[in-house]
Design a protein around this motif. Structure first.
Motif, mmCIF file in Angstrom:
data_model
loop_
_atom_site.group_PDB
_atom_site.id
_atom_site.type_symbol
_atom_site.label_atom_id
_atom_site.label_comp_id
_atom_site.label_asym_id
_atom_site.label_seq_id
_atom_site.Cartn_x
_atom_site.Cartn_y
_atom_site.Cartn_z
ATOM 1 N N ILE A 79 1.290 -1.219 0.093
ATOM 2 C CA ILE A 79 0.069 0.263 0.000
ATOM 3 C C ILE A 79 1.091 1.031 0.284
ATOM 4 O O ILE A 79 1.916 1.173 1.232
ATOM 5 N N SER A 80 0.199 1.745 -0.988
ATOM 6 C CA SER A 80 1.903 2.830 -0.908
ATOM 7 C C SER A 80 3.105 2.439 -1.693
ATOM 8 O O SER A 80 3.238 1.731 -2.521
ATOM 9 N N ASP A 81 3.494 2.705 -0.652
ATOM 10 C CA ASP A 81 6.010 1.900 -0.853
ATOM 11 C C ASP A 81 5.892 1.076 0.025
ATOM 12 O O ASP A 81 7.203 0.556 -0.004
ATOM 13 N N MET A 82 4.835 0.521 0.741
ATOM 14 C CA MET A 82 4.731 -0.178 2.448
ATOM 15 C C MET A 82 4.402 -1.555 1.913
ATOM 16 O O MET A 82 3.246 -1.650 1.256
ATOM 17 N N GLY A 83 5.504 -2.463 2.721
ATOM 18 C CA GLY A 83 4.819 -4.069 1.931
ATOM 19 C C GLY A 83 3.190 -4.268 4.149
ATOM 20 O O GLY A 83 4.567 -3.922 4.986
ATOM 21 N N TYR A 84 2.934 -4.746 3.635
ATOM 22 C CA TYR A 84 1.709 -5.682 5.031
ATOM 23 C C TYR A 84 1.810 -6.669 5.247
ATOM 24 O O TYR A 84 1.760 -6.964 3.726
ATOM 25 N N LEU A 85 2.179 -7.041 6.124
ATOM 26 C CA LEU A 85 2.127 -8.804 6.005
ATOM 27 C C LEU A 85 0.360 -9.129 6.994
ATOM 28 O O LEU A 85 -0.113 -8.617 7.438
ATOM 29 N N PHE A 86 -0.828 -9.906 6.255
ATOM 30 C CA PHE A 86 -2.246 -9.764 6.436
ATOM 31 C C PHE A 86 -2.091 -11.656 7.142
ATOM 32 O O PHE A 86 -1.605 -12.172 6.610
ATOM 33 N N LYS A 87 -2.859 -11.830 8.088
ATOM 34 C CA LYS A 87 -3.348 -12.786 9.141
ATOM 35 C C LYS A 87 -4.713 -12.494 8.869
ATOM 36 O O LYS A 87 -5.451 -11.364 9.538
ATOM 37 N N LEU A 88 -5.330 -13.704 8.795
ATOM 38 C CA LEU A 88 -7.180 -13.571 8.048
ATOM 39 C C LEU A 88 -7.618 -14.522 8.668
ATOM 40 O O LEU A 88 -6.737 -15.650 8.725
ATOM 41 N N ASP A 89 -8.759 -15.245 9.443
ATOM 42 C CA ASP A 89 -9.300 -16.098 9.642
ATOM 43 C C ASP A 89 -9.671 -17.119 8.366
ATOM 44 O O ASP A 89 -10.184 -16.695 7.525
ATOM 45 N N TYR A 96 -4.747 -9.125 11.833
ATOM 46 C CA TYR A 96 -4.439 -7.859 11.983
ATOM 47 C C TYR A 96 -3.207 -8.462 10.623
ATOM 48 O O TYR A 96 -3.416 -8.269 9.525
ATOM 49 N N LYS A 97 -2.795 -6.386 10.594
ATOM 50 C CA LYS A 97 -2.710 -5.840 9.285
ATOM 51 C C LYS A 97 -1.423 -5.029 9.948
ATOM 52 O O LYS A 97 -1.174 -4.251 10.439
ATOM 53 N N ILE A 98 0.222 -6.051 9.187
ATOM 54 C CA ILE A 98 1.245 -5.408 9.695
ATOM 55 C C ILE A 98 2.264 -4.679 9.357
ATOM 56 O O ILE A 98 2.490 -5.398 8.131
ATOM 57 N N GLU A 99 2.392 -3.436 9.187
ATOM 58 C CA GLU A 99 3.442 -2.488 8.092
ATOM 59 C C GLU A 99 4.711 -2.852 8.386
ATOM 60 O O GLU A 99 5.377 -3.046 9.799
ATOM 61 N N TYR A 100 5.816 -3.277 7.315
ATOM 62 C CA TYR A 100 7.412 -4.204 7.246
ATOM 63 C C TYR A 100 8.268 -3.593 7.326
ATOM 64 O O TYR A 100 9.342 -3.231 7.378
ATOM 65 N N GLY A 101 8.200 -2.025 5.848
ATOM 66 C CA GLY A 101 9.183 -1.806 5.397
ATOM 67 C C GLY A 101 8.372 -1.556 3.719
ATOM 68 O O GLY A 101 7.808 -2.103 3.178
ATOM 69 N N PRO A 102 9.183 -0.800 3.383
ATOM 70 C CA PRO A 102 9.462 -1.140 1.732
ATOM 71 C C PRO A 102 9.399 -1.739 0.949
ATOM 72 O O PRO A 102 10.080 -3.127 1.443
ATOM 73 N N GLU A 103 8.690 -1.809 0.131
ATOM 74 C CA GLU A 103 8.776 -2.957 -1.042
ATOM 75 C C GLU A 103 9.158 -2.294 -2.216
ATOM 76 O O GLU A 103 9.207 -0.956 -2.437
ATOM 77 N N PHE A 104 8.847 -3.351 -3.260
ATOM 78 C CA PHE A 104 9.589 -3.358 -4.188
ATOM 79 C C PHE A 104 8.466 -2.131 -5.268
ATOM 80 O O PHE A 104 7.296 -2.675 -5.596
ATOM 81 N N THR A 105 8.604 -1.237 -5.929
ATOM 82 C CA THR A 105 8.320 -0.354 -6.753
ATOM 83 C C THR A 105 8.611 0.084 -8.182
ATOM 84 O O THR A 105 7.898 0.935 -8.934
ATOM 85 N N GLU A 106 9.338 -0.795 -8.422
ATOM 86 C CA GLU A 106 10.177 -0.502 -10.011
ATOM 87 C C GLU A 106 8.856 -1.816 -11.291
ATOM 88 O O GLU A 106 7.358 -1.704 -10.703
ATOM 89 N N SER A 107 9.140 -2.399 -12.071
ATOM 90 C CA SER A 107 8.298 -3.120 -12.556
ATOM 91 C C SER A 107 7.662 -3.722 -11.766
ATOM 92 O O SER A 107 8.147 -4.726 -11.123
ATOM 93 N N PHE A 108 6.554 -4.676 -12.624
ATOM 94 C CA PHE A 108 5.535 -4.745 -11.851
ATOM 95 C C PHE A 108 5.857 -5.253 -10.407
ATOM 96 O O PHE A 108 5.775 -6.295 -9.315
#
Length: 403
Positions: A79-89, A96-108
């Motif tokens: 979301i935006s340029d940040m990575g999130y880990l999702f845990k669902l039932d 929970y939805k945990i922001e863990y840090g920047p993610e890859f924003t280039e091609s694909f």
């Protein structure tokens, strides 16, 4: 000197046994071969496709597959340029939805690798080469490693895309550095156990295969132009097989069975069969076939036949022992394949989702539907758990009832 080597090997073996060993929940099923141990699944879907029991469309952009462990569903999104880990039932409710840090924003752009779950811990590699260990219950980050700063790895064109491999106390990951090409870490602390220079090439988007060959644990994985075999206990590279392609893209995890190792990659390279020596120290090419040249859709072995697709936009079937092509079909677009309860589940890059009978005489589609929800590319690998088929498509995760 010999005594010191013996002590070192004993210490590593102790690390490999994790007390009451917890089986990891991993990408592409328990054996990382695309097989899911489900029973009682539908042999034909309703005319409109299997029932969608829930869906989410706000996961953020990503190509990460879902993974299901102990009734909880995990995936990642950007979301935006940040990575999130999702845990669902299993009803799709957010735990929970945990922001863990920047993610890859280039091609694909978007998240890539799928989490690995081992008991109370979750392991994840970001597209920017950051390896995370999370507490499963709370989502707290317990430790991190930077594959570039800590292990001299290098970013590759479309971002790091690998799912951590765990065995006992050991976590295997591929920085792709000249010195630290493949490393084994203590999964509880992130401390280095061993490092192998491998062939000194860049990593190639591949999740390694950990397998047992005549009682010996081995690892097989791709670098930018080679398939390599390693001793999983010591990290020694045992053999390599030249397998280049135009873009150095080799995301497909090899398949092992009874001394044979099948590998495949795209851009016209296709697949081949290696025959391992009894001790695993060497491998020789038994056969090669160029039609099954899947870039990232993998393949499955069922009753002596390999099923998969390729850049030539065809699905095909190969004889495991000889490499003989049994059929080709363009009934649906090329894509990902998994297997469960006697049927192939094929998810094409055009968004087609098909239930197919594994039969070497032809590509026999029993039922077909279209994945309409989601965004961008249809690349994530489906997952089946407790009668539910989970399909990730960009920002969406769809849960289909297939039992």
């Amino acid at each position: 000197m010999i005594m010191k080597q013996l002590i070192a090997i004993i210490a590593i073996c102790t690390l490999l046994s994790d007390g009451f060993t917890q089986e990891p929940t991993i990408w592409r099923g328990p054996s990382r071969d695309g097989h899911y141990p489900e029973t009682g699944l539908l042999k034909q879907w309703p005319a409109g496709g299997p029932e969608i029991i829930w869906s989410l469309t706000d996961l953020g952009q990503g190509h990460s597959s879902a993974i299901v462990d102990q009734g909880f569903v995990y995936t990642t999104g950007m979301i935006s340029d940040m990575g999130y880990l999702f845990k669902l039932d299993q009803k799709g409710k957010l735990v929970y939805k945990i922001e863990y840090g920047p993610e890859f924003t280039e091609s694909f752009y978007g998240t890539r690798g799928t989490p690995t779950i081992v008991g109370d811990k979750i392991y994840l590699l970001s597209g920017l080469g950051k390896l995370y260990c999370f507490d499963n219950e709370t989502g707290d980050i317990l430790w991190t490693k930077d594959l570039f700063k800590d292990f001299d790895g290098s970013i590759i064109q479309w971002g790091m895309n690998e799912t951590p491999v765990v065995d006992g106390k050991v976590l295997y990951i591929t920085p792709g550095g000249k010195k630290n090409n493949l490393v084994a870490l203590n999964r509880h602390t992130g401390d280095l156990i061993w490092s192998s220079p491998g062939n000194g090439e860049l990593t190639a988007y591949c999740t390694p295969l950990l397998f047992e060959h005549n009682g010996r644990k081995l690892l097989a994985t791709h670098s930018e132009s080679h398939l390599m075999g390693f001793d999983a206990t010591t990290g020694k590279m045992l053999w390599k097989q030249h397998q280049p392609n135009e873009w150095s893209v080799h995301p497909n995890t090899p398949i092992y069975d009874e001394g044979g190792l099948f590998y495949l990659s795209g851009y016209g390279q296709g697949g081949g069969m290696l025959e391992l020596s009894p001790d695993g120290n060497s491998a020789k090419l038994k056969w090669k076939h160029k039609n099954m040249d899947s870039r990232m859709g993998a393949a499955v072995l069922v009753d002596g036949y390999i099923y998969g697709s390729g850049d030539s936009r065809v699905w095909s079937c190969l004889d495991w022992k000889t490499g003989e092509e049994k059929y080709t079909s363009q009934e649906i677009g090329h894509g990902v394949v998994i297997y469960a309860d006697g049927m192939l589940y094929c998810y094409s890059q055009r968004g087609e989702l098909a239930l197919v009978t594994p039969d070497p005489t032809g590509f026999k589609v029993v039922s077909k539907t279209k994945v309409a929800l989601g965004t961008e590319q249809h690349w994530a690998h489906p997952v089946i758990y407790d009668g539910i088929l989970y399909v990730r498509h960009g920002r969406a995760l769809i849960a289909y009832k297939v039992k």
